[in-house]
Motif scaffolding. Structure first.
Motif, PDB file in Angstrom:
ATOM      1  N   GLY A 119      -4.282  47.121  22.785  1.00 26.84           N
ATOM      2  CA  GLY A 119      -5.408  47.729  22.101  1.00 26.84           C
ATOM      3  C   GLY A 119      -6.663  47.647  22.944  1.00 26.84           C
ATOM      4  N   LEU A 125      -3.515  54.970  21.979  1.00 26.79           N
ATOM      5  CA  LEU A 125      -3.505  53.817  21.077  1.00 26.79           C
ATOM      6  C   LEU A 125      -4.216  54.162  19.775  1.00 26.79           C
ATOM      7  CD1 LEU A 125      -4.413  51.085  23.706  1.00 26.79           C
ATOM      8  CD2 LEU A 125      -2.189  51.392  22.584  1.00 26.79           C
ATOM      9  N   ALA A 165      -7.483  46.375  16.486  1.00 26.12           N
ATOM     10  CA  ALA A 165      -7.317  47.158  17.713  1.00 26.12           C
ATOM     11  C   ALA A 165      -5.879  47.111  18.215  1.00 26.12           C
ATOM     12  CB  ALA A 165      -8.263  46.649  18.797  1.00 26.12           C
ATOM     13  N   CYS A 166      -5.217  45.996  17.968  1.00 29.40           N
ATOM     14  CA  CYS A 166      -3.836  45.835  18.437  1.00 29.40           C
ATOM     15  C   CYS A 166      -2.799  46.268  17.400  1.00 29.40           C
ATOM     16  CB  CYS A 166      -3.591  44.382  18.834  1.00 29.40           C
ATOM     17  SG  CYS A 166      -4.561  43.846  20.268  1.00 29.40           S
ATOM     18  N   VAL A 210      -9.270  54.809  24.417  1.00 34.01           N
ATOM     19  CA  VAL A 210      -8.241  54.735  23.376  1.00 34.01           C
ATOM     20  C   VAL A 210      -7.423  56.037  23.338  1.00 34.01           C
ATOM     21  CG1 VAL A 210      -7.928  54.765  20.862  1.00 34.01           C
ATOM     22  CG2 VAL A 210      -9.359  53.008  21.918  1.00 34.01           C
TER      23      VAL A 210
END
Length: 408
Positions: free
Chosen positions: A77, A98, A310-311, A93
């Protein structure tokens, strides 16, 4: 630097050790970190497994740096808590495929004119606002809006160039002040906004959004000083703040209106006579150590939450503390050379969580509007207490033992 077999979390900028050091430290508990910053890691070297040097405000540079990291590591992320790196981070991103916010949504957050338009379209209570490029246009807009008004750059942060104007004769000088700030603003917006002044206490709502679902986590009550400027000099966070049920729906509505789908948001608003009204939405953790206050008061770890989102992990949003935390940011009594700084601390002040000096004896210090966040702030202290009133009493007690002096 060592290579990690685990996927990296890329952190874009936001590595100031005073105000953002805790963010890097807490994010590192969630995932190995790959850093993109304007210089190689120093104090954070032990927290970073790899890095790239790039202009974190330049989308092309950030994308190139992120792709270089992705050639060496799997990437889980990307996150930033730098206001000016929001759009470049969204670009990265997208290139990495992602989950995260779109470039359009981050532009909508960064450009306050777009934000106001989106708020109006989605019936989010906000302020009347007109984007202008000249003093003549500002004057006409101010008379249509009605005094007092606020002038602000369209895509700046930290109240740079923001000023309240009470009377028409104040407009020319105020315009010069704001136009100077607008000349240094980010590229996502342009010009100056003439806005209705929202009267009432200022707060922020700290939120987290994942897959388009927003949860309001905490309220930050703010202390603003040095009128007609909007300098934030203190913040208080209480677990279970009774304001949260009232302001949470409006904060959530504002986040959704801007198309934000992921991450942590710092939603600023004023509690006016007609109800809460939005100032702006910052799609990152609030500044001035607000994330640290949230953790002290509630146990909720905003940097860790941001890293998990984010991950693509489900963050833990269960409060583990129920107390109050507050910060007082110290300003000199006047502009000049700092000649004395001292804080008397009693041995039993276990509630004093942190003190820090930001300026040394002999440094030049300057009050707003001449001074900025670097030259105006001398230090800060953070306290905890069982209630908002008790926290403010402790801040007052510390202030009584504070010595700050300057010479001309």
């Amino acid at each position: 630097m060592s290579r990690s077999t685990r996927p990296l979390l890329i952190v874009v900028g936001g590595t100031d050790p005073v105000y953002r050091g805790y963010c890097v430290e807490q994010a590192a508990t969630a995932s190995p970190i790959g850093l993109i910053d304007t210089k190689p890691p120093t104090w954070q070297q032990d927290l970073v497994v790899d890095h790239e040097v790039a202009d974190t405000h330049d989308p092309a540079a950030v994308v190139a740096a992120g792709l270089a990291l992705a050639e060496r590591h799997p990437i889980a992320g990307v996150v930033t808590w730098d206001e000016y790196a929001l759009v470049p981070t969204a670009e990265l991103v997208a290139h990495l495929g992602l989950p995260g916010n779109t470039v359009a949504s981050m532009n909508a957050c960064r450009d306050k004119a777009t934000s106001r338009r989106r708020f109006a379209e989605h019936n989010v209570p906000s302020a009347t606002s007109t984007r202008v490029d000249t003093l003549a246009q500002a004057t006409a807009a101010a008379h249509r809006t009605g005094f007092p008004i606020v002038l602000k750059p369209a895509s700046h942060a930290a109240s740079i160039g923001v000023i309240r104007v009470d009377r028409p004769e104040e407009l020319p000088a105020a315009w010069e002040f704001t136009a100077a700030g607008a000349g240094e603003q980010g590229p996502e917006g342009s010009g100056v906004l003439v806005e209705e002044y929202l009267s009432g206490p200022e707060i922020s709502v700290e939120c987290v959004t994942q897959n388009g679902v927003t949860t309001a986590l905490a309220v930050t009550r703010k202390e603003v000083a040095f009128p007609p400027y909007f300098e934030e000099v203190g913040h208080t966070v209480s677990a279970g703040d009774p304001l949260l049920p009232e302001v949470a729906p409006i904060a959530v509505q504002a986040v959704q209106a801007l198309g934000v789908t992921d991450g942590v948001q710092h939603v600023e608003m004023r509690l006016t006579a007609s109800g809460p009204r939005i100032i702006e939405v910052n799609s990152r953790i609030g500044g001035d150590l607000i994330g640290k206050l949230v953790r002290l008061a509630t146990g909720l770890d905003l940097p860790r939450i941001a890293a998990d989102v984010a991950c693509g992990k489900m963050p833990d949003l269960t409060p583990t503390r129920h107390t109050t935390a507050a910060i007082k940011i110290l300003y000199p009594p006047a502009t000049g050379t700092l000649s004395a700084r001292h804080l008397t601390v009693e041995p039993d002040d276990s509630w004093l969580h942190q003190t820090a000096w930001l300026r040394a004896i002999g440094d030049r210090v300057a009050l707003p509007p001449e001074g900025n966040l670097n030259t105006a702030r001398v230090g800060f202290f953070i306290v905890t207490a069982d209630s908002l009133v008790a926290a403010h009493d402790r801040l007052a007690a510390l202030t009584e033992g504070l010595t700050l002096a300057v010479t001309a």
